[in-house]
Design an enzyme around this catalytic site. Sequence first.
Site, short mmCIF file in Angstrom:
data_model
loop_
_atom_site.label_atom_id
_atom_site.label_comp_id
_atom_site.label_asym_id
_atom_site.label_seq_id
_atom_site.Cartn_x
_atom_site.Cartn_y
_atom_site.Cartn_z
N HIS A 142 0.84 -1.19 0.00
CA HIS A 142 0.00 0.00 0.00
C HIS A 142 0.88 1.24 0.00
CE1 HIS A 142 -3.18 2.82 1.16
NE2 HIS A 142 -4.01 1.91 0.66
N HIS A 143 0.43 2.26 -0.73
CA HIS A 143 1.26 3.46 -0.90
C HIS A 143 1.51 4.17 0.43
CE1 HIS A 143 3.37 6.34 -3.23
NE2 HIS A 143 2.71 6.15 -4.34
N SER A 144 0.68 3.93 1.44
CA SER A 144 0.90 4.57 2.73
C SER A 144 2.17 4.07 3.41
CB SER A 144 -0.30 4.34 3.65
OG SER A 144 -0.55 2.95 3.81
N ASN A 336 6.68 8.71 2.53
CA ASN A 336 6.14 9.35 1.33
C ASN A 336 6.56 10.82 1.32
OD1 ASN A 336 4.23 7.44 -0.22
ND2 ASN A 336 3.68 7.09 1.93
#
Length: 487
Positions: A142-144, A336
């Site tokens: 997941h991008h998180s 991120n």
Amino acid sequence: MKVRISKEVEVVEEQPLSPMARIFQSPEVDYCGVTIMGFKTKFCPDVLLDALKHNVSKHPRFSAKLSEDGAKWIETQINVEDHVVVPNIDPKEIGEDGQGFVDDYISRLTMIPLDRSRPLWDMHILNVKTSDAEAVGVIRSHHSLGDGMSLISLMLACTHKTSDPDNTIIPSLKRRETVPHGLRKQGWFLRSIFTVGSTITLLWNTFVDVVLLFATILFLKDTKTPLKGGADVGRNPTRFYRRTISLDDIKLIKNSMNMTINDVLLGITQAALSRYLNRFYGKNHEKESRALTSNQNHLPRKLRFRSGCTVNLRPDIGFKPLADMMAKDSKCRWGNYFSFIILPFSIGLQTDPLVYLEISESMMARKKHSYHAELVYFIIKSVLKVFGAKAAATIFNRPVENLTTCVSNNIGPMDEISFRGHPIAYIAPSNYGQSQALLVHYMSYAGKMIISMAVDPTVIPDPHKICDDMEESLKDMKAALSERGLL
């Protein structure tokens, strides 16, 4: 704060999500990263499980799950077997098209959400022979958990240089000087004039970019074309396509034109998409007139076609050792830490292929002289703090919906790497869940440039033709330079 989450799991620690991680946990921005790797040998799952138990499972993000409110990471013990999938594949299912089987399998994965009751990642091993690999590994995260630079740094920490198992090549770059080299030799008066003029230009460019950003958030949409998706695209299955081109050819053009690799890649992208769209509109024109030639311009006038381009906000733009990224107050920290800029693509037929390169260089030179990316990150962070995650997610997602595509470029290992004796043939990172029908990722690896595209097949049924156009555009640019004696 220390909490006990179950009888089986000992006392663990909670950590708040970073601002961008909270954005990616919003339903409107539920993005998932995919890294597809081809291996030169059949893959032994036991080797992977052993490596995960000793390395990745100890990583603070890969060994933590979300709290019920989605605002904190809860450190937990994991069973790596739950995160590794090795399907038992009947050879009859594969047939003669191993690549087709792999593509279908990965596409189906994009419709299966990650289990939020445990750490948000998994790995799939497909011992299926394709045209350029003996086995394929698929990593979903997941991008998180982190951006592309973070995840690839983790991958590099788990691999080694094939020709020298004791070493892993970590590529590192420095940002280019913004002050011309010759100007540094001049007097303070000329340098002062340059500094004042540069500051005024910087402020003006930033002002214009911010105005266009808010216009894009509120109402400014790209022209509807065969490459433009809609708000529902993120809920459709995604298919991934890959093409390998010569990194040496790209460097040759870069050096001949005195520009960056990013400039060359954006020039190739604009040229290829111009070819693709012109061919599509040409087919419609052919129905009305039989007189059709390949160099006729059938593109609509005043075509608004823009791309979001990801920007790494870390001071160092190359990959760093994982330990450095995880260190407290690191300048190349894990997570991120990126933003985006909006690039107006020039979609049109050019008789001189080098014009695409000149346009991309000019466009990027202007964007580098703006605080566009930094302000986008600041605005999202401020909105998140004042109005909450839902409002911040809207600020992030509306430009994505109103733009046509997104382009990114990552530098990869300079030499071939292996995972515990399994040489890697290619690495193709991508994403799914976004509201765009076309994503283009570039990644250099072992002397090659790998093009990875994520598409919605209901919008773009023939993405391989875009890859063909990219190859042809690169050849045309190289030929044009050769004809002029510039190589």
